[in-house]
Motif scaffolding. Sequence first.
Motif, PDB file in Angstrom:
ATOM      1  N   ASP A  66     -38.959  26.622 -15.095  1.00 44.30           N
ATOM      2  CA  ASP A  66     -38.255  25.649 -15.943  1.00 44.30           C
ATOM      3  C   ASP A  66     -38.142  24.272 -15.300  1.00 44.30           C
ATOM      4  N   PHE A  67     -37.769  24.230 -14.029  1.00 46.37           N
ATOM      5  CA  PHE A  67     -37.589  22.948 -13.344  1.00 46.37           C
ATOM      6  C   PHE A  67     -38.887  22.139 -13.352  1.00 46.37           C
ATOM      7  N   PHE A  68     -39.996  22.816 -13.121  1.00 41.78           N
ATOM      8  CA  PHE A  68     -41.286  22.130 -13.041  1.00 41.78           C
ATOM      9  C   PHE A  68     -41.803  21.762 -14.437  1.00 41.78           C
ATOM     10  N   ARG A  69     -41.469  22.572 -15.433  1.00 41.89           N
ATOM     11  CA  ARG A  69     -41.812  22.191 -16.813  1.00 41.89           C
ATOM     12  C   ARG A  69     -41.052  20.921 -17.215  1.00 41.89           C
ATOM     13  N   ASP A  70     -39.821  20.810 -16.740  1.00 41.06           N
ATOM     14  CA  ASP A  70     -39.039  19.602 -17.039  1.00 41.06           C
ATOM     15  C   ASP A  70     -39.669  18.357 -16.432  1.00 41.06           C
ATOM     16  N   ILE A  71     -40.329  18.501 -15.287  1.00 42.17           N
ATOM     17  CA  ILE A  71     -41.033  17.355 -14.693  1.00 42.17           C
ATOM     18  C   ILE A  71     -42.120  16.875 -15.658  1.00 42.17           C
ATOM     19  N   LEU A  72     -42.855  17.811 -16.232  1.00 40.36           N
ATOM     20  CA  LEU A  72     -43.939  17.452 -17.155  1.00 40.36           C
ATOM     21  C   LEU A  72     -43.417  16.732 -18.393  1.00 40.36           C
ATOM     22  N   ARG A  73     -42.208  17.037 -18.801  1.00 41.05           N
ATOM     23  CA  ARG A  73     -41.663  16.447 -20.032  1.00 41.05           C
ATOM     24  C   ARG A  73     -41.318  14.970 -19.871  1.00 41.05           C
ATOM     25  N   ASN A  74     -41.433  14.444 -18.660  1.00 42.93           N
ATOM     26  CA  ASN A  74     -41.232  13.015 -18.444  1.00 42.93           C
ATOM     27  C   ASN A  74     -42.511  12.212 -18.688  1.00 42.93           C
ATOM     28  N   VAL A  75     -43.634  12.904 -18.853  1.00 44.65           N
ATOM     29  CA  VAL A  75     -44.919  12.228 -19.052  1.00 44.65           C
ATOM     30  C   VAL A  75     -45.029  11.754 -20.498  1.00 44.65           C
ATOM     31  N   THR A  76     -45.443  10.516 -20.681  1.00 41.69           N
ATOM     32  CA  THR A  76     -45.593   9.955 -22.025  1.00 41.69           C
ATOM     33  C   THR A  76     -46.786  10.560 -22.750  1.00 41.69           C
ATOM     34  N   TYR A  77     -47.912  10.689 -22.034  1.00 41.60           N
ATOM     35  CA  TYR A  77     -49.099  11.249 -22.678  1.00 41.60           C
ATOM     36  C   TYR A  77     -50.029  11.846 -21.621  1.00 41.60           C
ATOM     37  N   PHE A  78     -50.585  13.006 -21.941  1.00 41.46           N
ATOM     38  CA  PHE A  78     -51.570  13.679 -21.095  1.00 41.46           C
ATOM     39  C   PHE A  78     -52.959  13.495 -21.686  1.00 41.46           C
ATOM     40  N   PHE A  79     -53.867  12.882 -20.924  1.00 47.78           N
ATOM     41  CA  PHE A  79     -55.276  12.820 -21.297  1.00 47.78           C
ATOM     42  C   PHE A  79     -55.960  13.994 -20.600  1.00 47.78           C
ATOM     43  N   ALA A  80     -56.215  15.054 -21.344  1.00 43.95           N
ATOM     44  CA  ALA A  80     -56.643  16.324 -20.760  1.00 43.95           C
ATOM     45  C   ALA A  80     -58.145  16.390 -20.544  1.00 43.95           C
ATOM     46  N   GLN A  81     -58.535  17.130 -19.488  1.00 46.72           N
ATOM     47  CA  GLN A  81     -59.958  17.335 -19.211  1.00 46.72           C
ATOM     48  C   GLN A  81     -60.593  18.315 -20.182  1.00 46.72           C
ATOM     49  N   ASN A  82     -59.811  19.309 -20.628  1.00 54.32           N
ATOM     50  CA  ASN A  82     -60.378  20.331 -21.506  1.00 54.32           C
ATOM     51  C   ASN A  82     -59.332  20.812 -22.509  1.00 54.32           C
ATOM     52  N   MET A  83     -59.780  21.527 -23.518  1.00 55.71           N
ATOM     53  CA  MET A  83     -58.869  22.002 -24.556  1.00 55.71           C
ATOM     54  C   MET A  83     -57.950  23.102 -24.058  1.00 55.71           C
ATOM     55  N   ASP A  84     -58.361  23.837 -23.037  1.00 62.68           N
ATOM     56  CA  ASP A  84     -57.462  24.839 -22.451  1.00 62.68           C
ATOM     57  C   ASP A  84     -56.178  24.191 -21.970  1.00 62.68           C
ATOM     58  N   THR A  85     -56.299  23.018 -21.372  1.00 64.34           N
ATOM     59  CA  THR A  85     -55.124  22.290 -20.894  1.00 64.34           C
ATOM     60  C   THR A  85     -54.220  21.893 -22.057  1.00 64.34           C
ATOM     61  N   VAL A  86     -54.817  21.388 -23.120  1.00 66.51           N
ATOM     62  CA  VAL A  86     -54.036  21.007 -24.306  1.00 66.51           C
ATOM     63  C   VAL A  86     -53.290  22.218 -24.859  1.00 66.51           C
ATOM     64  N   HIS A  87     -53.963  23.351 -24.935  1.00 72.32           N
ATOM     65  CA  HIS A  87     -53.347  24.569 -25.477  1.00 72.32           C
ATOM     66  C   HIS A  87     -52.232  25.086 -24.569  1.00 72.32           C
ATOM     67  N   MET A  88     -52.447  25.031 -23.261  1.00 65.99           N
ATOM     68  CA  MET A  88     -51.424  25.517 -22.338  1.00 65.99           C
ATOM     69  C   MET A  88     -50.166  24.656 -22.394  1.00 65.99           C
ATOM     70  N   LEU A  89     -50.354  23.351 -22.521  1.00 64.63           N
ATOM     71  CA  LEU A  89     -49.199  22.468 -22.655  1.00 64.63           C
ATOM     72  C   LEU A  89     -48.457  22.749 -23.958  1.00 64.63           C
ATOM     73  N   LYS A  90     -49.209  22.975 -25.017  1.00 60.96           N
ATOM     74  CA  LYS A  90     -48.588  23.290 -26.303  1.00 60.96           C
ATOM     75  C   LYS A  90     -47.796  24.589 -26.216  1.00 60.96           C
TER      76      LYS A  90
END
Length: 415
Positions: free
Chosen positions: A166-190
């Motif tokens: 949870d703590f580390f997921r909260d770090i990610l939620r501070n990012v305005t936008y992720f430009f992902a290398q692959n669709m797996d990354t987009v799906h995992m974030l979703k």
Amino acid sequence: MRLLYDLGVWLYGKILWIISPFHRKAKLWVQGRKDIFKAIQEQIDPNQQYIWFHFASLGEFEQGRSVLEKIRIKYPSEKIVITFFSPSGYEIRKNTPLADHVFYLPEDTAKNARQFIELIRPKFAVFTKYEYWHHYFVELKKRNIKLLMISAIFREEQIFFKPYGDFFRDILRNVTYFFAQNMDTVHMLKWINITNAGLAGDTRFDRVLELPMQHKPISEVERFCREHRVLVAGSTWKPDEELLKKLHDDFNAWKFIIAPHEIHDTHIQNIVELFDGQVLLFSNFRNYSPEEIHARRVLLIDNIGMLSSLYHYGDITYVGGGFGVGIHNTLEAATYGKPVIFGPKYAKFQEAVDLVTLMAGFSISNYKQLKTVFEALQNKDKLQECGAAAKKYVQQRAGATQIIMKYLETEKLLQ
């Protein structure tokens, strides 16, 4: 969890301080952060806003380089600050013309993050691939400063996707936008309810695509190669070099160019001894006679910065690091249309996985496998087929920089 995080950051710095008298990189890490805020304050214009790029090390710098170059060319009035976490990035790129100022990143504490951001007053911040710092990210979000993650890539085994993350997921939620290398990354974030992400690709493809067009002949290397078949080995470590020595002994018609990852005196001397007097040192090239240059079969590159040009001269390439924490940059070799050989630890690198799938890259775990691959590539048709597949792969995946630049312009972040 935040207390444990802060303790981990503090302990990491203390450990490096303790070992710094005996460890070169630790010494540079510690010394580089000594009086860091005084240095920043003396160099920074307090009336200027800066675009802030942060890179973990040299590889991440190369990943963000294409975006830096586009901003420099199209928006020359913009001011840029670059920070590095690692000495291997800072020491090599501290004088890059792509930035107005280059600093070490102060340790990730709440006080340091607040002070650093107050000093450079970023218009927006760009981080690359996988460096996530709690206090810096929180401070940027608090000040409504956009934070972009370019060439982002995630794997299921990372802590962000664990039940206790949870703590580390909260770090990610501070990012305005992720430009992902692959669709797996987009799906995992979703999957963890982060939807501000889209597929852009890896910016390194844009960078390396230009290398063959920018290639400038290196006369010493051309004199060494002449009409011989050549293997170029880049970013090598000891296990790689030991395998290459066996290959050198078994394939007498081939010459070898080796550009090791570490170029300190001890490592260079170890390679010289390993190859039994067959080595020419690039730094000493002018002192060799034409007869010596013709007779010797190993050219050892004892400087930094040439590797991306050296792959041009190879018939086959080898990229090191695969017997350690992970392989180095395979795309710099692939862009020249060369098949790439590397060690077994490559699964975390999407481009290496793709190259293996396309039969343009070959992973080996021991000398028997290396010899088998090398023998197969002696076939001219096979060599050309693998090289063409490598080059096509790079060409087809370029374009991430254009997507990122369009976002920056649409959001009116550049002027």
